[in-house]
Design a protein around this motif. Structure first.
Motif, PDB file in Angstrom:
ATOM      1  N   VAL A 175       0.837  -1.203   0.000  1.00 39.09           N
ATOM      2  CA  VAL A 175       0.000   0.000   0.000  1.00 39.09           C
ATOM      3  C   VAL A 175       0.871   1.252   0.000  1.00 39.09           C
ATOM      4  O   VAL A 175       0.519   2.275  -0.613  1.00 39.09           O
ATOM      5  CB  VAL A 175      -0.993  -0.007   1.177  1.00 39.09           C
ATOM      6  N   ALA A 176       2.031   1.188   0.649  1.00 41.19           N
ATOM      7  CA  ALA A 176       2.954   2.327   0.611  1.00 41.19           C
ATOM      8  C   ALA A 176       3.476   2.530  -0.806  1.00 41.19           C
ATOM      9  O   ALA A 176       3.535   3.667  -1.304  1.00 41.19           O
ATOM     10  CB  ALA A 176       4.113   2.096   1.577  1.00 41.19           C
ATOM     11  N   ARG A 177       3.841   1.442  -1.473  1.00 39.50           N
ATOM     12  CA  ARG A 177       4.325   1.553  -2.858  1.00 39.50           C
ATOM     13  C   ARG A 177       3.226   2.123  -3.760  1.00 39.50           C
ATOM     14  O   ARG A 177       3.508   2.948  -4.644  1.00 39.50           O
ATOM     15  CB  ARG A 177       4.782   0.181  -3.339  1.00 39.50           C
ATOM     16  N   PHE A 178       1.997   1.682  -3.550  1.00 37.17           N
ATOM     17  CA  PHE A 178       0.858   2.223  -4.309  1.00 37.17           C
ATOM     18  C   PHE A 178       0.780   3.740  -4.107  1.00 37.17           C
ATOM     19  O   PHE A 178       0.588   4.496  -5.059  1.00 37.17           O
ATOM     20  CB  PHE A 178      -0.428   1.547  -3.844  1.00 37.17           C
ATOM     21  N   ALA A 179       0.929   4.199  -2.856  1.00 34.08           N
ATOM     22  CA  ALA A 179       0.821   5.628  -2.555  1.00 34.08           C
ATOM     23  C   ALA A 179       1.946   6.422  -3.214  1.00 34.08           C
ATOM     24  O   ALA A 179       1.712   7.492  -3.785  1.00 34.08           O
ATOM     25  CB  ALA A 179       0.835   5.841  -1.041  1.00 34.08           C
ATOM     26  N   PHE A 180       3.168   5.915  -3.154  1.00 35.45           N
ATOM     27  CA  PHE A 180       4.286   6.631  -3.779  1.00 35.45           C
ATOM     28  C   PHE A 180       4.139   6.653  -5.303  1.00 35.45           C
ATOM     29  O   PHE A 180       4.413   7.673  -5.943  1.00 35.45           O
ATOM     30  CB  PHE A 180       5.616   5.993  -3.379  1.00 35.45           C
ATOM     31  N   GLU A 181       3.709   5.553  -5.880  1.00 36.53           N
ATOM     32  CA  GLU A 181       3.507   5.530  -7.331  1.00 36.53           C
ATOM     33  C   GLU A 181       2.397   6.503  -7.743  1.00 36.53           C
ATOM     34  O   GLU A 181       2.504   7.187  -8.766  1.00 36.53           O
ATOM     35  CB  GLU A 181       3.170   4.112  -7.780  1.00 36.53           C
ATOM     36  N   LEU A 182       1.346   6.580  -6.932  1.00 43.14           N
ATOM     37  CA  LEU A 182       0.266   7.521  -7.222  1.00 43.14           C
ATOM     38  C   LEU A 182       0.767   8.959  -7.144  1.00 43.14           C
ATOM     39  O   LEU A 182       0.452   9.784  -8.014  1.00 43.14           O
ATOM     40  CB  LEU A 182      -0.888   7.305  -6.242  1.00 43.14           C
ATOM     41  N   SER A 183       1.555   9.263  -6.140  1.00 37.35           N
ATOM     42  CA  SER A 183       2.110  10.617  -6.029  1.00 37.35           C
ATOM     43  C   SER A 183       2.943  10.960  -7.264  1.00 37.35           C
ATOM     44  O   SER A 183       2.894  12.095  -7.758  1.00 37.35           O
ATOM     45  CB  SER A 183       2.972  10.722  -4.765  1.00 37.35           C
ATOM     46  N   GLY A 184       3.670   9.969  -7.771  1.00 35.26           N
ATOM     47  CA  GLY A 184       4.503  10.213  -8.948  1.00 35.26           C
ATOM     48  C   GLY A 184       3.703  10.555 -10.192  1.00 35.26           C
ATOM     49  O   GLY A 184       4.231  11.171 -11.130  1.00 35.26           O
ATOM     50  N   LYS A 185       2.423  10.172 -10.219  1.00 31.23           N
ATOM     51  CA  LYS A 185       1.567  10.457 -11.369  1.00 31.23           C
ATOM     52  C   LYS A 185       0.828  11.788 -11.234  1.00 31.23           C
ATOM     53  O   LYS A 185       0.214  12.254 -12.199  1.00 31.23           O
ATOM     54  CB  LYS A 185       0.534   9.338 -11.534  1.00 31.23           C
ATOM     55  N   ARG A 186       0.866  12.375 -10.035  1.00 32.01           N
ATOM     56  CA  ARG A 186       0.125  13.609  -9.791  1.00 32.01           C
ATOM     57  C   ARG A 186       1.048  14.820  -9.942  1.00 32.01           C
ATOM     58  O   ARG A 186       2.248  14.694 -10.120  1.00 32.01           O
ATOM     59  CB  ARG A 186      -0.482  13.579  -8.376  1.00 32.01           C
ATOM     60  N   GLY A 187       0.457  15.984  -9.845  1.00 35.81           N
ATOM     61  CA  GLY A 187       1.221  17.217 -10.032  1.00 35.81           C
ATOM     62  C   GLY A 187       1.775  17.805  -8.770  1.00 35.81           C
ATOM     63  O   GLY A 187       2.303  18.916  -8.782  1.00 35.81           O
ATOM     64  N   GLY A 188       1.649  17.097  -7.647  1.00 38.06           N
ATOM     65  CA  GLY A 188       2.153  17.606  -6.377  1.00 38.06           C
ATOM     66  C   GLY A 188       1.096  18.352  -5.589  1.00 38.06           C
ATOM     67  O   GLY A 188      -0.029  18.573  -6.043  1.00 38.06           O
ATOM     68  N   ALA A 189       1.448  18.750  -4.383  1.00 35.62           N
ATOM     69  CA  ALA A 189       0.535  19.477  -3.502  1.00 35.62           C
ATOM     70  C   ALA A 189       0.250  20.871  -4.043  1.00 35.62           C
ATOM     71  O   ALA A 189       1.121  21.500  -4.649  1.00 35.62           O
ATOM     72  CB  ALA A 189       1.113  19.560  -2.097  1.00 35.62           C
ATOM     73  N   LEU A 190      -0.953  21.360  -3.818  1.00 37.13           N
ATOM     74  CA  LEU A 190      -1.327  22.690  -4.310  1.00 37.13           C
ATOM     75  C   LEU A 190      -0.461  23.786  -3.703  1.00 37.13           C
ATOM     76  O   LEU A 190      -0.160  24.784  -4.362  1.00 37.13           O
ATOM     77  CB  LEU A 190      -2.798  22.961  -3.996  1.00 37.13           C
TER      78      LEU A 190
END
Length: 370
Positions: A175-190
């Motif tokens: 689940v941690a790997r899922f979260a880090f991979e998801l962050s890598g696909k997003r544009g970062g914090a607003l």
């Protein structure tokens, strides 16, 4: 509308209980309109409390098989008040709990996004304010934690009860790997544009949570371009109100993730417009984060937005899984259509203070798509 000659996807579809049938049919109509009539095949299968009352089974074997064998699963809502097992636990929760464990849907994904046209109760972060906005994702470990004890806890002579908190290396790593991979696909914090995973725990109190944090630290080493952050579960309830724009992806144990995702939903308009996905390596289930709301069932009063946006999540998951860029574009079109309707203010669902019925919201979103 897409070319109907493109690949089609079969969706195991459980309407469920209460408002489930209404919002599911709304989501189906919008998804079909966006993708083309033949691209999505909704295979209707039974399940939920109503089915349990009629047959004694909340999740029949044919429904489990469909959710396992078809391309994805879409669910309306489950649960009816007063329908419980002898131990007092609710029957309604059993449908998606069984699917989680049977299909190993280990990541519960809850986007917390303030849509255009929706006012946040957090005045300083309302999208109508300069620099405002809320857009982060909570990833909740979905098969372990405190909820792993469901049906296995101890009740001793009406005097003592206990449930065990379960945290494993395998469950936390994935689940941690899922979260880090998801962050890598997003544009970062607003707030600062940084890709960041926040670990939500109580590592200062319990060894199980300290272990959860340490495993997340180990996984973080695989993702040097993403920051890691920590927040205790009690403190993050304050942070989500005071600085929601700081967050990108939050990963949490099962129960903590359950609690903070509902809090997050309240900051962006409520459960009626909040989607969710339960995702594993090979299977996924999508449903609105709301309950079955039996008090308004059958009255055309429910908001279909959470179900529709859960369908958007489903399209994006299928697009990623199958490399289907057209499906990803369809998902984007639906989200824009929902925001267009909300921005105009002509159709506002009852849970956001308006008077638009479920059918009226659906028709307005269909017109925006067209």
């Amino acid at each position: 509308m897409n070319d109907t000659a493109k690949p089609s996807y079969r969706i195991a579809t459980i309407e469920g209980d209460g408002i489930g049938p209404e919002v599911t049919r709304s989501a189906m109509a919008v998804l079909k309109e966006a993708c083309g009539g033949n691209r999505l095949d909704f295979v209707m299968v039974p399940g939920g409390v109503g089915h349990y009352q009629a047959t004694g089974k909340v999740l029949p074997a044919e429904t489990l098989a469909a959710c396992r064998d078809l391309d994805a699963a879409l669910h309306g809502a489950a649960g009816l008040p007063g329908v419980t097992y002898p131990d007092g636990t609710e029957v309604g929760n059993e449908l998606h709990l069984q699917l989680r464990f049977q299909l190993d849907l280990y990541a519960n994904v809850r986007p917390i996004k303030l849509l255009k046209g929706v006012r946040s109760p957090l005045r300083d972060h309302d999208a109508t304010m300069a620099g405002g906005g809320i857009d982060y994702v909570i990833v909740r470990e979905n098969t372990e934690g405190l909820y792993a004890s469901r049906g296995a806890g101890v009740l001793l002579r009406g005097e003592f009860a206990s449930d065990s908190l379960v945290v494993t290396r395998k469950g936390t790593e994935r689940v941690a790997r899922f979260a880090f991979e998801l962050s890598g696909k997003r544009g970062g914090a607003l707030r600062d544009g940084k890709r960041r995973v926040t670990v939500c725990d109580k590592a200062n109190i319990l060894r199980s949570y300290a272990f959860f944090r340490s495993v997340c630290d180990e996984v973080h080493r695989e993702f040097p371009g993403i920051d890691i952050d920590y927040a205790y579960a009690d403190a993050i309830t304050v942070h989500l109100l005071k600085k929601p724009d700081f967050y990108d992806v939050i990963v949490a144990e099962n129960m903590f993730g359950d609690i903070i995702s509902d809090l997050g939903a309240a900051t962006v308009g409520g459960m009626g417009i909040s989607p969710s996905g339960e995702i594993g390596d090979d299977h996924a289930l999508f449903q609105g984060a709301h309950g079955s709301a039996p008090d308004i069932a059958g009255q055309d009063l429910a908001s279909p937005i959470a179900a529709i946006l859960s369908g958007v999540m489903m399209l994006r998951w299928l697009a990623d899984r199958h490399g289907d860029e057209a499906l990803a574009r369809d998902a984007e079109r639906i989200e824009r259509a929902v925001e267009t309707v909300l921005e105009t203010g002509e159709h506002v669902p009852t849970d956001l203070g308006g008077k638009a019925r479920c059918s009226e919201m659906t028709e307005a979103i269909l017109r925006a798509l067209a």
